[in-house]
Design a protein around this motif. Structure first.
Motif, PDB file in Angstrom:
ATOM      1  N   ALA A  39       0.835  -1.190   0.000  1.00 49.84           N
ATOM      2  CA  ALA A  39       0.000   0.000   0.000  1.00 49.84           C
ATOM      3  C   ALA A  39       0.878   1.251   0.000  1.00 49.84           C
ATOM      4  O   ALA A  39       0.532   2.257  -0.615  1.00 49.84           O
ATOM      5  N   ASP A  40       2.007   1.194   0.661  1.00 55.98           N
ATOM      6  CA  ASP A  40       2.966   2.296   0.667  1.00 55.98           C
ATOM      7  C   ASP A  40       4.229   1.825  -0.043  1.00 55.98           C
ATOM      8  O   ASP A  40       5.123   1.242   0.576  1.00 55.98           O
ATOM      9  N   PRO A  41       4.330   2.037  -1.359  1.00 56.83           N
ATOM     10  CA  PRO A  41       5.455   1.479  -2.119  1.00 56.83           C
ATOM     11  C   PRO A  41       6.807   2.107  -1.797  1.00 56.83           C
ATOM     12  O   PRO A  41       7.824   1.587  -2.219  1.00 56.83           O
ATOM     13  N   THR A  42       6.845   3.170  -1.025  1.00 59.11           N
ATOM     14  CA  THR A  42       8.148   3.738  -0.671  1.00 59.11           C
ATOM     15  C   THR A  42       8.931   2.819   0.253  1.00 59.11           C
ATOM     16  O   THR A  42      10.139   2.963   0.389  1.00 59.11           O
ATOM     17  N   ALA A  43       8.256   1.862   0.870  1.00 60.22           N
ATOM     18  CA  ALA A  43       8.952   0.900   1.728  1.00 60.22           C
ATOM     19  C   ALA A  43       9.875   0.001   0.921  1.00 60.22           C
ATOM     20  O   ALA A  43      10.784  -0.624   1.474  1.00 60.22           O
ATOM     21  N   LEU A  44       9.680  -0.069  -0.398  1.00 59.22           N
ATOM     22  CA  LEU A  44      10.543  -0.900  -1.234  1.00 59.22           C
ATOM     23  C   LEU A  44      11.989  -0.430  -1.227  1.00 59.22           C
ATOM     24  O   LEU A  44      12.900  -1.210  -1.466  1.00 59.22           O
ATOM     25  N   SER A  45      12.200   0.832  -0.933  1.00 61.10           N
ATOM     26  CA  SER A  45      13.571   1.364  -0.956  1.00 61.10           C
ATOM     27  C   SER A  45      14.410   0.901   0.228  1.00 61.10           C
ATOM     28  O   SER A  45      15.638   1.001   0.180  1.00 61.10           O
ATOM     29  N   VAL A  46      13.785   0.396   1.283  1.00 53.71           N
ATOM     30  CA  VAL A  46      14.554  -0.030   2.457  1.00 53.71           C
ATOM     31  C   VAL A  46      14.622  -1.544   2.618  1.00 53.71           C
ATOM     32  O   VAL A  46      15.359  -2.039   3.453  1.00 53.71           O
ATOM     33  N   VAL A  47      13.868  -2.287   1.814  1.00 50.05           N
ATOM     34  CA  VAL A  47      13.853  -3.751   1.907  1.00 50.05           C
ATOM     35  C   VAL A  47      14.858  -4.321   0.928  1.00 50.05           C
ATOM     36  O   VAL A  47      15.013  -3.829  -0.187  1.00 50.05           O
ATOM     37  N   ARG A  48      15.567  -5.360   1.351  1.00 54.89           N
ATOM     38  CA  ARG A  48      16.564  -6.031   0.508  1.00 54.89           C
ATOM     39  C   ARG A  48      16.275  -7.527   0.479  1.00 54.89           C
ATOM     40  O   ARG A  48      15.699  -8.065   1.425  1.00 54.89           O
ATOM     41  N   PRO A  49      16.681  -8.212  -0.599  1.00 53.72           N
ATOM     42  CA  PRO A  49      16.535  -9.669  -0.606  1.00 53.72           C
ATOM     43  C   PRO A  49      17.295 -10.283   0.570  1.00 53.72           C
ATOM     44  O   PRO A  49      18.399  -9.880   0.893  1.00 53.72           O
ATOM     45  N   GLY A  50      16.662 -11.243   1.229  1.00 53.86           N
ATOM     46  CA  GLY A  50      17.260 -11.878   2.397  1.00 53.86           C
ATOM     47  C   GLY A  50      16.683 -11.363   3.704  1.00 53.86           C
ATOM     48  O   GLY A  50      16.847 -12.010   4.735  1.00 53.86           O
ATOM     49  N   ASN A  51      16.011 -10.201   3.685  1.00 62.29           N
ATOM     50  CA  ASN A  51      15.363  -9.689   4.887  1.00 62.29           C
ATOM     51  C   ASN A  51      14.178 -10.566   5.255  1.00 62.29           C
ATOM     52  O   ASN A  51      13.584 -11.223   4.413  1.00 62.29           O
ATOM     53  N   ARG A  52      13.847 -10.564   6.542  1.00 61.62           N
ATOM     54  CA  ARG A  52      12.637 -11.216   7.029  1.00 61.62           C
ATOM     55  C   ARG A  52      11.631 -10.117   7.364  1.00 61.62           C
ATOM     56  O   ARG A  52      11.977  -9.116   8.007  1.00 61.62           O
ATOM     57  N   VAL A  53      10.392 -10.279   6.904  1.00 66.02           N
ATOM     58  CA  VAL A  53       9.365  -9.266   7.127  1.00 66.02           C
ATOM     59  C   VAL A  53       8.091  -9.927   7.634  1.00 66.02           C
ATOM     60  O   VAL A  53       7.827 -11.093   7.366  1.00 66.02           O
ATOM     61  N   ASP A  54       7.308  -9.164   8.391  1.00 68.69           N
ATOM     62  CA  ASP A  54       5.960  -9.563   8.770  1.00 68.69           C
ATOM     63  C   ASP A  54       5.017  -8.902   7.769  1.00 68.69           C
ATOM     64  O   ASP A  54       5.112  -7.697   7.510  1.00 68.69           O
ATOM     65  N   LEU A  55       4.121  -9.680   7.188  1.00 71.58           N
ATOM     66  CA  LEU A  55       3.180  -9.171   6.195  1.00 71.58           C
ATOM     67  C   LEU A  55       1.838  -8.919   6.861  1.00 71.58           C
ATOM     68  O   LEU A  55       1.271  -9.807   7.506  1.00 71.58           O
ATOM     69  N   LEU A  56       1.333  -7.698   6.715  1.00 63.79           N
ATOM     70  CA  LEU A  56       0.075  -7.294   7.333  1.00 63.79           C
ATOM     71  C   LEU A  56      -0.891  -6.831   6.250  1.00 63.79           C
ATOM     72  O   LEU A  56      -0.506  -6.100   5.336  1.00 63.79           O
TER      73      LEU A  56
END
Length: 178
Positions: A102-119
């Protein structure tokens, strides 16, 4: 008829006179021929085998029939040297699911290999519903253009069903520390 003397023959203005090419011209012709032959050989011959970039870890059957462990580290190293982030293999028991945030600006801080919680963001109320915990980020696409970007997450099949069959305003992520 009289024959022209050698001095008169050199003074003639014939449009076509063949002379031997110079050393520089010969070298240029040889180098062009070698480059053309190399380009033709590259286009003509195809690689004998093709290894996929995203491979599931586990044993594969080799040409001798014995099981050999397979890893995608060579492909990942090649991708990193070419300047693009390495795509990760989908872990066994998981499926790859593309997610738009919903907020695509978060793509700039995520990298492959990170673990995320999806809401999941609910559209009727201002609340979130957890869909997946500690999902592995396999790939981030379009970080430069957030409108087209998204995440490829490795989710369990049950989590994938929840992520695909949802309605709402979209998804949000919480990045877990490494």
């Amino acid at each position: 008829m009289s024959r022209a003397s050698p001095a008169e023959r050199d003074e003639r203005l014939d449009p076509v006179r063949w002379h031997r090419p110079t050393r520089g011209t010969t070298l240029r012709l040889i180098s062009v021929a070698v480059l053309l032959l190399t380009a033709a050989a590259v286009l003509w011959f195809k690689p004998a085998t093709c290894t996929p970039l995203l491979t599931a870890p586990g044993p594969t059957a080799s040409s001798t029939g014995k099981a050999a462990p397979q890893s995608s580290t060579q492909n990942q190293a090649r991708d990193q040297t070419e300047g693009k982030p390495a795509a990760r293999a989908i872990p066994s028991g998981s499926v790859g699911v593309p997610i738009r945030l919903a907020d695509p600006t978060a793509l700039s801080v995520v990298r492959p290999g990170n673990r995320v919680d999806l809401l999941r963001l609910e559209s009727d109320k201002d609340r979130t519903t957890p869909v997946a915990n500690a999902a592995l980020v396999l790939e981030v696409t379009g970080a430069d253009d957030p409108v087209l970007g998204g995440l490829l997450l490795a989710l369990a099949p049950e989590e994938a069903k929840q992520a695909i069959a949802t309605t709402g305003r979209g998804f949000a992520i919480v990045i877990r520390p490494s």
